[in-house]
Structure formats: C-alpha cells, structure tokens
Design a protein around this motif. Structure first.
Motif, PDB file in Angstrom:
ATOM      1  N   GLY A 202       0.826  -1.195   0.000  1.00  0.00           N
ATOM      2  CA  GLY A 202       0.000   0.000   0.000  1.00  0.00           C
ATOM      3  C   GLY A 202       0.862   1.247   0.000  1.00  0.00           C
ATOM      4  N   VAL A 203       0.492   2.217  -0.817  1.00  0.00           N
ATOM      5  CA  VAL A 203       1.242   3.462  -0.935  1.00  0.00           C
ATOM      6  C   VAL A 203       0.497   4.604  -0.242  1.00  0.00           C
ATOM      7  N   ALA A 204      -0.766   4.769  -0.569  1.00  0.00           N
ATOM      8  CA  ALA A 204      -1.563   5.861  -0.010  1.00  0.00           C
ATOM      9  C   ALA A 204      -3.029   5.504  -0.126  1.00  0.00           C
ATOM     10  N   ALA A 205      -3.828   6.021   0.805  1.00  0.00           N
ATOM     11  CA  ALA A 205      -5.257   5.764   0.804  1.00  0.00           C
ATOM     12  C   ALA A 205      -6.003   7.020   1.245  1.00  0.00           C
ATOM     13  N   ILE A 206      -7.256   7.116   0.799  1.00  0.00           N
ATOM     14  CA  ILE A 206      -8.120   8.228   1.212  1.00  0.00           C
ATOM     15  C   ILE A 206      -9.532   7.688   1.354  1.00  0.00           C
ATOM     16  N   ASP A 207     -10.159   7.948   2.488  1.00  0.00           N
ATOM     17  CA  ASP A 207     -11.500   7.405   2.684  1.00  0.00           C
ATOM     18  C   ASP A 207     -12.561   8.426   2.261  1.00  0.00           C
ATOM     19  N   ARG A 208     -13.814   8.049   2.432  1.00  0.00           N
ATOM     20  CA  ARG A 208     -14.920   8.874   1.917  1.00  0.00           C
ATOM     21  C   ARG A 208     -15.035  10.206   2.640  1.00  0.00           C
ATOM     22  N   LEU A 209     -14.382  10.288   3.823  1.00  0.00           N
ATOM     23  CA  LEU A 209     -14.379  11.545   4.573  1.00  0.00           C
ATOM     24  C   LEU A 209     -13.155  12.389   4.243  1.00  0.00           C
ATOM     25  N   GLY A 210     -12.273  11.869   3.416  1.00  0.00           N
ATOM     26  CA  GLY A 210     -11.081  12.613   3.044  1.00  0.00           C
ATOM     27  C   GLY A 210      -9.879  12.382   3.937  1.00  0.00           C
ATOM     28  N   VAL A 211      -9.987  11.424   4.866  1.00  0.00           N
ATOM     29  CA  VAL A 211      -8.860  11.112   5.743  1.00  0.00           C
ATOM     30  C   VAL A 211      -7.829  10.294   4.953  1.00  0.00           C
ATOM     31  N   THR A 212      -6.579  10.724   5.005  1.00  0.00           N
ATOM     32  CA  THR A 212      -5.526  10.091   4.205  1.00  0.00           C
ATOM     33  C   THR A 212      -4.581   9.253   5.060  1.00  0.00           C
ATOM     34  N   SER A 213      -3.967   8.272   4.414  1.00  0.00           N
ATOM     35  CA  SER A 213      -2.954   7.436   5.036  1.00  0.00           C
ATOM     36  C   SER A 213      -1.832   7.250   4.021  1.00  0.00           C
ATOM     37  N   TYR A 214      -0.589   7.228   4.495  1.00  0.00           N
ATOM     38  CA  TYR A 214       0.566   7.071   3.619  1.00  0.00           C
ATOM     39  C   TYR A 214       1.539   6.056   4.182  1.00  0.00           C
ATOM     40  N   ALA A 215       2.175   5.322   3.293  1.00  0.00           N
ATOM     41  CA  ALA A 215       3.293   4.480   3.700  1.00  0.00           C
ATOM     42  C   ALA A 215       4.440   5.388   4.130  1.00  0.00           C
ATOM     43  N   ASP A 216       5.215   4.931   5.106  1.00  0.00           N
ATOM     44  CA  ASP A 216       6.325   5.750   5.605  1.00  0.00           C
ATOM     45  C   ASP A 216       7.297   6.114   4.484  1.00  0.00           C
ATOM     46  N   SER A 217       7.460   5.219   3.540  1.00  0.00           N
ATOM     47  CA  SER A 217       8.444   5.424   2.477  1.00  0.00           C
ATOM     48  C   SER A 217       8.077   6.560   1.517  1.00  0.00           C
ATOM     49  N   VAL A 218       6.802   6.996   1.530  1.00  0.00           N
ATOM     50  CA  VAL A 218       6.392   8.039   0.585  1.00  0.00           C
ATOM     51  C   VAL A 218       5.906   9.317   1.273  1.00  0.00           C
ATOM     52  N   LYS A 219       5.848   9.306   2.598  1.00  0.00           N
ATOM     53  CA  LYS A 219       5.376  10.492   3.324  1.00  0.00           C
ATOM     54  C   LYS A 219       6.234  11.713   2.984  1.00  0.00           C
ATOM     55  N   GLY A 220       5.555  12.820   2.714  1.00  0.00           N
ATOM     56  CA  GLY A 220       6.255  14.046   2.371  1.00  0.00           C
ATOM     57  C   GLY A 220       6.592  14.164   0.903  1.00  0.00           C
ATOM     58  N   ARG A 221       6.420  13.076   0.146  1.00  0.00           N
ATOM     59  CA  ARG A 221       6.739  13.097  -1.288  1.00  0.00           C
ATOM     60  C   ARG A 221       5.499  12.869  -2.150  1.00  0.00           C
ATOM     61  N   PHE A 222       4.588  12.035  -1.691  1.00  0.00           N
ATOM     62  CA  PHE A 222       3.383  11.693  -2.446  1.00  0.00           C
ATOM     63  C   PHE A 222       2.166  12.344  -1.791  1.00  0.00           C
ATOM     64  N   THR A 223       1.197  12.718  -2.628  1.00  0.00           N
ATOM     65  CA  THR A 223      -0.059  13.276  -2.141  1.00  0.00           C
ATOM     66  C   THR A 223      -1.220  12.623  -2.866  1.00  0.00           C
ATOM     67  N   ILE A 224      -2.147  12.062  -2.101  1.00  0.00           N
ATOM     68  CA  ILE A 224      -3.338  11.436  -2.675  1.00  0.00           C
ATOM     69  C   ILE A 224      -4.504  12.411  -2.552  1.00  0.00           C
ATOM     70  N   SER A 225      -5.351  12.445  -3.578  1.00  0.00           N
ATOM     71  CA  SER A 225      -6.520  13.319  -3.557  1.00  0.00           C
ATOM     72  C   SER A 225      -7.629  12.672  -4.375  1.00  0.00           C
ATOM     73  N   GLN A 226      -8.849  13.123  -4.141  1.00  0.00           N
ATOM     74  CA  GLN A 226      -9.982  12.557  -4.859  1.00  0.00           C
ATOM     75  C   GLN A 226     -11.056  13.615  -5.085  1.00  0.00           C
ATOM     76  N   ASP A 227     -11.841  13.411  -6.127  1.00  0.00           N
ATOM     77  CA  ASP A 227     -13.115  14.095  -6.254  1.00  0.00           C
ATOM     78  C   ASP A 227     -14.143  13.011  -6.545  1.00  0.00           C
ATOM     79  N   ASN A 228     -15.304  13.367  -6.971  1.00  0.00           N
ATOM     80  CA  ASN A 228     -16.381  12.388  -7.104  1.00  0.00           C
ATOM     81  C   ASN A 228     -16.055  11.276  -8.101  1.00  0.00           C
ATOM     82  N   ALA A 229     -15.272  11.609  -9.139  1.00  0.00           N
ATOM     83  CA  ALA A 229     -15.076  10.635 -10.210  1.00  0.00           C
ATOM     84  C   ALA A 229     -13.614  10.313 -10.486  1.00  0.00           C
TER      85      ALA A 229
END
Length: 121
Positions: free
Chosen positions: A44-71
């Motif tokens: 797992g690299v990064a995740a975002i739930d339906r409330l917008g709460v994000t999670s990142y693997a330690d290896s990518v924190k500070g470098r990767f950003t996950i985001s979402q919209d409806n589609a």
C-alpha cells in the motif's frame, strides 16, 4: 462493483515527478494506490476514505499526495526515487473493511489494471 481505470504512468529520472489518475465509478468506502515491484509483494502506498482522511506508507510520506473528487483519484508523486519503480494499481474498498488497515490489500475488492512507473537513477 466499482470500475477503476488508471492513467499517467511513465518513465522519469530520479528527483522528477509524475501524476497518476484513476477514473472511478460507483460507491466506495475508501480508495487507495498500491504498487508492486518485480519479485516483491504488493504494498500500500496511499489511501483516502470517503471523509477525506488520508494514510501514507512511511516510504512516501512528504513526497506523495493522494486526492480525490467524485469521479477521480489522483496520486501526485514528487522527488521520485528508483525504489518507487513498479506497477501502480488503483483499488476500492466498498465494504468498509479497510478501516482495519487502509494500506492492506486484503480489504480492497475492486482493482484497476495498473500503470507502470519507472524511475531511473
């Protein structure tokens, strides 16, 4: 079932950036990006739930950003390293199991086909 289709992979030199996108249709509790390098397990690299709460693997924190919209689900990857090389998959959890582990593949029941990311030194 959620439909997922990734795009945006490619080749880049170390220190460069790439942006991955995943077209998403259908209800999902949580969306995530996973990657798999040859001979290694999917991680797992990064995740975002339906409330917008994000999670990142330690290896990518500070470098990767996950985001979402409806589609769409995006992954902005900066300061890329050769160890970031792999096939990247978009995944969806429809049932809520990922609340026990946002970066654990077993909780995700829909997967895209993957897009290759190659980072050269």
């Amino acid at each position: 079932q959620v439909q997922l289709e990734e795009s945006g992979g490619g080749s880049v030199q170390a220190g460069g950036s790439l942006r991955l996108s995943c077209a998403v249709s259908g209800y999902r509790y949580c969306l995530a990006w996973f990657r798999q390098a040859p001979g290694k397990e999917r991680e797992g690299v990064a995740a975002i739930d339906r409330l917008g709460v994000t999670s990142y693997a330690d290896s990518v924190k500070g470098r990767f950003t996950i985001s979402q919209d409806n589609a769409k689900l995006d992954l902005q990857m900066n300061s890329l390293k050769p160890e970031d090389t792999g096939m990247y998959y978009c995944a969806a959890d429809q049932n809520g199991g990922s609340r026990y582990g946002k970066l654990t593949a077993r909780w995700y029941n829909s997967w895209g086909q993957g897009t290759q990311v190659t980072v050269s030194s």
